[in-house]
Design an enzyme around this catalytic site. Structure first.
Site, PDB file in Angstrom:
ATOM      1  N   ASP A 152       0.870  -1.189   0.000  1.00  0.00           N
ATOM      2  CA  ASP A 152       0.000   0.000   0.000  1.00  0.00           C
ATOM      3  C   ASP A 152       0.903   1.235   0.000  1.00  0.00           C
ATOM      4  O   ASP A 152       2.108   1.135   0.284  1.00  0.00           O
ATOM      5  CB  ASP A 152      -0.903   0.010   1.259  1.00  0.00           C
ATOM      6  CG  ASP A 152      -2.208   0.778   1.047  1.00  0.00           C
ATOM      7  OD1 ASP A 152      -2.142   2.011   0.898  1.00  0.00           O
ATOM      8  OD2 ASP A 152      -3.272   0.159   1.006  1.00  0.00           O
ATOM      9  N   ASP A 199       3.528   1.782  -4.610  1.00  0.00           N
ATOM     10  CA  ASP A 199       2.564   2.534  -5.422  1.00  0.00           C
ATOM     11  C   ASP A 199       2.328   1.707  -6.682  1.00  0.00           C
ATOM     12  O   ASP A 199       3.271   1.459  -7.459  1.00  0.00           O
ATOM     13  CB  ASP A 199       3.156   3.909  -5.766  1.00  0.00           C
ATOM     14  CG  ASP A 199       2.198   4.768  -6.590  1.00  0.00           C
ATOM     15  OD1 ASP A 199       1.313   4.196  -7.261  1.00  0.00           O
ATOM     16  OD2 ASP A 199       2.357   5.997  -6.578  1.00  0.00           O
ATOM     17  N   VAL A 200       1.093   1.299  -6.928  1.00  0.00           N
ATOM     18  CA  VAL A 200       0.827   0.370  -8.033  1.00  0.00           C
ATOM     19  C   VAL A 200       1.045   0.996  -9.412  1.00  0.00           C
ATOM     20  O   VAL A 200       1.053   0.285 -10.418  1.00  0.00           O
ATOM     21  CB  VAL A 200      -0.589  -0.249  -7.966  1.00  0.00           C
ATOM     22  CG1 VAL A 200      -0.748  -1.125  -6.735  1.00  0.00           C
ATOM     23  CG2 VAL A 200      -1.680   0.820  -8.027  1.00  0.00           C
ATOM     24  N   TYR A 238     -13.352   6.111 -13.497  1.00  0.00           N
ATOM     25  CA  TYR A 238     -13.502   4.896 -12.683  1.00  0.00           C
ATOM     26  C   TYR A 238     -14.210   3.809 -13.494  1.00  0.00           C
ATOM     27  O   TYR A 238     -13.774   2.660 -13.532  1.00  0.00           O
ATOM     28  CB  TYR A 238     -14.284   5.236 -11.412  1.00  0.00           C
ATOM     29  CG  TYR A 238     -14.391   4.100 -10.421  1.00  0.00           C
ATOM     30  CD1 TYR A 238     -13.324   3.780  -9.582  1.00  0.00           C
ATOM     31  CD2 TYR A 238     -15.561   3.336 -10.315  1.00  0.00           C
ATOM     32  CE1 TYR A 238     -13.421   2.741  -8.660  1.00  0.00           C
ATOM     33  CE2 TYR A 238     -15.667   2.298  -9.404  1.00  0.00           C
ATOM     34  CZ  TYR A 238     -14.599   2.003  -8.576  1.00  0.00           C
ATOM     35  OH  TYR A 238     -14.695   0.967  -7.671  1.00  0.00           O
ATOM     36  N   LYS A 253     -12.422   0.372 -14.600  1.00  0.00           N
ATOM     37  CA  LYS A 253     -12.935  -0.901 -14.073  1.00  0.00           C
ATOM     38  C   LYS A 253     -13.463  -1.790 -15.213  1.00  0.00           C
ATOM     39  O   LYS A 253     -13.378  -3.016 -15.143  1.00  0.00           O
ATOM     40  CB  LYS A 253     -14.032  -0.638 -13.031  1.00  0.00           C
ATOM     41  CG  LYS A 253     -13.515   0.006 -11.737  1.00  0.00           C
ATOM     42  CD  LYS A 253     -12.548  -0.901 -11.000  1.00  0.00           C
ATOM     43  CE  LYS A 253     -12.151  -0.349  -9.643  1.00  0.00           C
ATOM     44  NZ  LYS A 253     -11.183  -1.200  -8.937  1.00  0.00           N
ATOM     45  N   THR A 267     -16.850   0.017   3.387  1.00  0.00           N
ATOM     46  CA  THR A 267     -15.431   0.192   3.722  1.00  0.00           C
ATOM     47  C   THR A 267     -15.278   1.606   4.282  1.00  0.00           C
ATOM     48  O   THR A 267     -16.218   2.400   4.242  1.00  0.00           O
ATOM     49  CB  THR A 267     -14.548  -0.001   2.476  1.00  0.00           C
ATOM     50  OG1 THR A 267     -14.869   1.016   1.527  1.00  0.00           O
ATOM     51  CG2 THR A 267     -14.734  -1.365   1.849  1.00  0.00           C
TER      52      THR A 267
HETATM   53  P1  NAI Z   1     -10.196   1.700   0.481  1.00  0.00           P
HETATM   54  O1  NAI Z   1      -9.979   3.126   0.182  1.00  0.00           O
HETATM   55  O2  NAI Z   1     -10.629   1.322   1.863  1.00  0.00           O
HETATM   56  O3  NAI Z   1      -8.870   0.880   0.114  1.00  0.00           O
HETATM   57  C1  NAI Z   1      -8.118   1.163  -1.038  1.00  0.00           C
HETATM   58  C2  NAI Z   1      -6.649   1.065  -0.678  1.00  0.00           C
HETATM   59  O4  NAI Z   1      -5.889   1.279  -1.877  1.00  0.00           O
HETATM   60  C3  NAI Z   1      -6.200   2.123   0.334  1.00  0.00           C
HETATM   61  O5  NAI Z   1      -5.534   1.508   1.414  1.00  0.00           O
HETATM   62  C4  NAI Z   1      -5.289   3.024  -0.469  1.00  0.00           C
HETATM   63  O6  NAI Z   1      -4.219   3.588   0.280  1.00  0.00           O
HETATM   64  C5  NAI Z   1      -4.773   2.070  -1.534  1.00  0.00           C
HETATM   65  N1  NAI Z   1      -4.245   2.784  -2.689  1.00  0.00           N
HETATM   66  C6  NAI Z   1      -4.785   3.854  -3.330  1.00  0.00           C
HETATM   67  N2  NAI Z   1      -3.975   4.261  -4.312  1.00  0.00           N
HETATM   68  C7  NAI Z   1      -2.896   3.417  -4.322  1.00  0.00           C
HETATM   69  C8  NAI Z   1      -1.718   3.321  -5.108  1.00  0.00           C
HETATM   70  N3  NAI Z   1      -1.457   4.197  -6.093  1.00  0.00           N
HETATM   71  N4  NAI Z   1      -0.862   2.320  -4.846  1.00  0.00           N
HETATM   72  C9  NAI Z   1      -1.113   1.454  -3.837  1.00  0.00           C
HETATM   73  N5  NAI Z   1      -2.189   1.505  -3.046  1.00  0.00           N
HETATM   74  C10 NAI Z   1      -3.070   2.482  -3.288  1.00  0.00           C
HETATM   75  O7  NAI Z   1     -11.260   1.190  -0.593  1.00  0.00           O
HETATM   76  P2  NAI Z   1     -11.994  -0.224  -0.765  1.00  0.00           P
HETATM   77  O8  NAI Z   1     -13.432   0.064  -0.763  1.00  0.00           O
HETATM   78  O9  NAI Z   1     -11.460  -1.242   0.160  1.00  0.00           O
HETATM   79  O10 NAI Z   1     -11.581  -0.581  -2.270  1.00  0.00           O
HETATM   80  C11 NAI Z   1     -10.767  -1.671  -2.630  1.00  0.00           C
HETATM   81  C12 NAI Z   1     -11.036  -2.010  -4.086  1.00  0.00           C
HETATM   82  O11 NAI Z   1     -12.398  -2.409  -4.250  1.00  0.00           O
HETATM   83  C13 NAI Z   1     -10.828  -0.824  -5.044  1.00  0.00           C
HETATM   84  O12 NAI Z   1     -10.228  -1.290  -6.240  1.00  0.00           O
HETATM   85  C14 NAI Z   1     -12.247  -0.351  -5.301  1.00  0.00           C
HETATM   86  O13 NAI Z   1     -12.371   0.311  -6.532  1.00  0.00           O
HETATM   87  C15 NAI Z   1     -12.992  -1.671  -5.300  1.00  0.00           C
HETATM   88  N6  NAI Z   1     -14.425  -1.558  -5.070  1.00  0.00           N
HETATM   89  C16 NAI Z   1     -14.921  -1.051  -3.891  1.00  0.00           C
HETATM   90  C17 NAI Z   1     -16.286  -0.938  -3.708  1.00  0.00           C
HETATM   91  C18 NAI Z   1     -16.897  -0.414  -2.428  1.00  0.00           C
HETATM   92  O14 NAI Z   1     -18.120  -0.216  -2.399  1.00  0.00           O
HETATM   93  N7  NAI Z   1     -16.136  -0.183  -1.361  1.00  0.00           N
HETATM   94  C19 NAI Z   1     -17.230  -1.321  -4.769  1.00  0.00           C
HETATM   95  C20 NAI Z   1     -16.590  -1.861  -5.963  1.00  0.00           C
HETATM   96  C21 NAI Z   1     -15.237  -1.943  -6.093  1.00  0.00           C
END
Ligand code: NAI
Length: 250
Positions: A37, A63-64, A156, A160, A191
């Site tokens: 992360d 960083d991805v 987004y 996706k 989340t």
């Molecule tokens: P979150 O914000 O809690 O977690 C995302 C994590 O990705 C964070 O820890 C952040 O620091 C990290 N991150 C962001 N940019 C980054 C980078 N450049 N390099 C490395 N890490 C990075 O969000 P959540 O909800 O857990 O999302 C996880 C995945 O699920 C994402 O891909 C999101 O698009 C997807 N998703 C989430 C939904 C929801 O309702 N929460 C619905 C559909 C998809």
């Protein structure tokens, strides 16, 4: 059930939300997990939680969007944990504006993280995954990867959607090479990001749009990842798995 004993998983974006619960679940199932992360403290906290529960984990700042960071993550998983069997491309973020108000810089940033990050992950992990006897890639897309959602967040949706077809493309390319590639499409999941809208009309709107009349939990997605990572899914590749409380069934 410990279906992942002896395997090594990399979970990106595992400092928070879905990634964090996924890392914990994979560790419970026996995998050693590399937590990656850009959030260092929270990422290290995930490692601590896993270790306190008796699991094995390590953290690397990653960083991805950075090719060099991906190389370093693969090297760490390989050298410190013993290989790479499972790659979960979970890190992500979203834009929120309509298309007219989205700047090119905002578009590029979202696509870089949500789409190019997944490309880089699979490309750089390829030689490691091909050495594994149980290789599985799980790309986290979204219900918004196949639908227009609320008509906002164009980058987004585009990114996706790209993850959805990139997953199938690479799944076919690796179909006889022992590397399975699948995507998971979460619905609305509670989340930390969405927590901010709890008790607001936005939260109520998401509940109303979900046939099961509730938001999902990060654990719901983690369970799907654990299935796809395991040998229970040995004949499953190129799948798009919706974990969405029925959202896409309408
Ligand atoms: P979150 O914000 O809690 O977690 C995302 C994590 O990705 C964070 O820890 C952040 O620091 C990290 N991150 C962001 N940019 C980054 C980078 N450049 N390099 C490395 N890490 C990075 O969000 P959540 O909800 O857990 O999302 C996880 C995945 O699920 C994402 O891909 C999101 O698009 C997807 N998703 C989430 C939904 C929801 O309702 N929460 C619905 C559909 C998809």
């Amino acid at each position: 059930m410990r279906r992942l004993e002896g395997r090594v998983a990399i979970v990106t974006g595992a400092a928070s939300g879905i990634g964090k619960e996924t890392a914990k679940r994979l560790a419970e199932e026996g995998a050693a997990v590399l937590i990656t992360d850009i959030q260092v403290e929270a990422g290290e906290a995930t490692v601590k939680e896993i270790e306190e529960a008796g699991g094995r984990a390590a953290f690397i700042r990653h960083d991805v969007t950075s090719e060099a960071d991906w190389e370093a993550a693969m090297a760490k998983a390989s050298e410190d944990l013993g290989g790479v069997d499972i790659l979960v491309n979970n890190a992500g973020m979203g834009d929120i504006k309509p298309i007219e108000e989205t700047t090119l810089a905002e578009w590029d940033r979202t696509v870089a993280i949500d789409q190019t990050g997944v490309f880089l992950g699979m490309k750089i992990a390829a030689p490691y995954l091909k050495r594994s006897e149980h290789a599985s890639v799980i790309n986290i897309s979204s219900i918004f990867g196949t639908s227009g959602g609320f008509g906002v967040s164009p980058a987004y949706h585009a990114a996706k959607g790209a993850v959805r077809t990139l997953t199938k493309n690479v799944a076919l390319h690796w179909a006889t090479e022992g590397v399975r590639v699948n995507s998971i499409h979460p619905g609305f999941i509670a989340t930390p990001i969405l927590e901010e809208s709890r008790d607001t009309p936005i939260w109520d709107g998401m509940v109303q749009l979900t046939p099961m009349a509730r938001l999902g939990r990060p654990e719901d997605i983690a369970a799907g990842v654990a299935y796809l990572a395991s040998d229970d899914a040995a004949f499953v590749t190129g799948l798009e798995l919706y974990i969405d409380g029925g959202y896409m069934a309408r």
